[in-house]
Write an enzyme that holds these catalytic residues in place. Structure first.
Site, short mmCIF file in Angstrom:
data_model
loop_
_atom_site.label_atom_id
_atom_site.label_comp_id
_atom_site.label_asym_id
_atom_site.label_seq_id
_atom_site.Cartn_x
_atom_site.Cartn_y
_atom_site.Cartn_z
N ASP A 1 0.83 -1.21 0.00
CA ASP A 1 0.00 0.00 0.00
C ASP A 1 0.86 1.26 0.00
O ASP A 1 0.78 2.09 0.89
CB ASP A 1 -0.96 0.01 1.19
CG ASP A 1 -1.96 1.16 1.13
OD1 ASP A 1 -2.26 1.62 0.01
OD2 ASP A 1 -2.41 1.62 2.20
N GLU B 1 0.99 -3.10 -5.13
CA GLU B 1 0.46 -1.76 -4.87
C GLU B 1 1.58 -0.79 -4.48
O GLU B 1 1.55 -0.14 -3.44
CB GLU B 1 -0.65 -1.79 -3.79
CG GLU B 1 -1.55 -0.59 -3.89
CD GLU B 1 -2.82 -0.66 -3.04
OE1 GLU B 1 -3.59 0.30 -3.09
OE2 GLU B 1 -3.03 -1.68 -2.34
N TYR C 1 -1.26 -8.43 -8.69
CA TYR C 1 -2.14 -7.59 -7.89
C TYR C 1 -3.48 -7.58 -8.63
O TYR C 1 -3.70 -6.84 -9.56
CB TYR C 1 -1.56 -6.18 -7.75
CG TYR C 1 -2.45 -5.21 -7.00
CD1 TYR C 1 -3.30 -5.63 -5.99
CD2 TYR C 1 -2.41 -3.85 -7.31
CE1 TYR C 1 -4.10 -4.73 -5.31
CE2 TYR C 1 -3.21 -2.94 -6.63
CZ TYR C 1 -4.05 -3.39 -5.64
OH TYR C 1 -4.86 -2.50 -4.97
N ASP D 1 -1.64 -10.40 -4.06
CA ASP D 1 -2.94 -10.00 -3.55
C ASP D 1 -3.97 -10.41 -4.60
O ASP D 1 -4.11 -9.76 -5.62
CB ASP D 1 -2.95 -8.49 -3.31
CG ASP D 1 -4.31 -7.96 -2.88
OD1 ASP D 1 -5.25 -8.76 -2.74
OD2 ASP D 1 -4.43 -6.74 -2.69
N ASN E 1 -7.23 -10.59 -4.01
CA ASN E 1 -8.47 -9.86 -3.76
C ASN E 1 -9.70 -10.77 -3.74
O ASN E 1 -10.76 -10.41 -4.26
CB ASN E 1 -8.64 -8.73 -4.79
CG ASN E 1 -8.23 -7.38 -4.21
OD1 ASN E 1 -8.54 -7.06 -3.07
ND2 ASN E 1 -7.52 -6.59 -5.01
N ASP F 1 -4.20 -3.19 7.39
CA ASP F 1 -4.15 -3.42 5.95
C ASP F 1 -3.52 -4.81 5.75
O ASP F 1 -3.75 -5.72 6.55
CB ASP F 1 -3.39 -2.31 5.22
CG ASP F 1 -3.73 -2.27 3.72
OD1 ASP F 1 -4.93 -2.15 3.40
OD2 ASP F 1 -2.83 -2.34 2.88
#
Length: 276
Positions: free
Chosen positions: A9, A44, A129, A168, A170, A266
């Site tokens: 992040d 990210e 990602y 990630d 998601n 996070d």
């Protein structure tokens, strides 16, 4: 091989900011580097189109002098300073072939810097990602196309040599992969469509390494919402970061864990070790 993957992040903030959150992020990054993995996958990054600046490189040289790196930023027509991925890999490793695949994804997804692949003599190491379906699921249809295209991409790699895919993704695959499944069946990351997409990916010849090692253990997550101050204290999390391996090397996985990132909410880093 030891690999650590982390949605950071904003690598930019971790390397250049002195905010409280950036300090927590930098401390976690230092912890990851101190574990001396062969490869570190970062998602990210939120770097500019030009990627790492001279200031970034100066800090990286201090923090990770034993690593080479390869990065990919979001470029037009996608948003600038958005998404992005980066690999660190030990200078002592064989020099991998680095590629930046485009998979025929819809809209601007292929321009968002979401995939990097390292090809070694006996293994592909690739990170992703995965696009988020959005708060109102406005990107869900495009996400379904992405999931199919990405599964096709990994399956094509797997025809040549085994694959280690991390990042990630998601999606929380099963109800045990998040703390409150009953509240989230229409939430991005836990829709039926996204879960089916992940099931399809695994059916193409891949294994969720964490579940392979730990079975149906509950309460182990990789992400806690920042906007809910007590999410991590209460372990109200989601497991949406994965290490995926070709089925034929699943039994070589010796470790698949989450790395403690302390009070930082996070994503937390995830680790995998595979016997040679």
């Amino acid at each position: 091989m030891k690999l650590i993957s982390w949605n950071i992040d904003s690598l930019n903030a971790a390397l250049t900011s002195d905010s409280n959150r950036a300090l927590l992020t930098r401390a976690t990054l230092q912890k990851v580097i101190a574990l001396k993995p062969d490869v570190i996958a970062i998602q990210e990054t939120k770097l500019s189109v030009k990627g790492l600046t001279s200031k970034h490189i100066e800090v990286i040289t201090q923090l990770a002098p034993n690593y080479n790196y390869a990065w990919r930023s979001s470029v037009e027509p996608a948003r600038k300073g958005y998404a992005g991925t980066l690999f660190f890999y030990l200078k002592t490793l064989e020099e991998p072939k680095v590629t930046f695949p485009e998979i025929g994804a819809p809209t601007t997804m292929d321009a968002e810097g979401r995939i990097i692949t390292l090809e070694f003599d006996n293994l592909f190491v690739t990170q992703v990602y995965t696009p988020n379906a959005g708060n109102k699921l406005e990107r869900l249809a495009d996400r379904q196309v992405w999931d199919q295209k990405y599964a096709d991409y990994l399956a094509e790699l797997d025809k040549t040599k085994p694959v280690l895919a991390v990042g990630d993704f998601n999606v929380a695959h099963h109800e045990i992969d998040l703390a409150h499944p009953d509240r989230n069946h229409m939430s991005a990351g836990f829709t039926d469509e996204e879960r089916v997409g992940f099931t399809h990916l695994l059916s193409r010849g891949f294994t969720d390494a964490f579940r392979h090692v730990h079975g149906d253990v509950e309460g182990v997550y990789s992400w806690w919402a920042q906007r809910v101050r007590t999410s991590k204290v209460n372990n109200s999390g989601w497991r949406i970061d994965y290490t995926i391996v070709s089925d034929r090397i699943a039994d070589k996985v010796t470790k698949a864990e989450m790395i403690d990132s302390g009070t930082r909410q996070d994503h937390t880093p995830i680790e995998i070790e595979i016997a040679e």
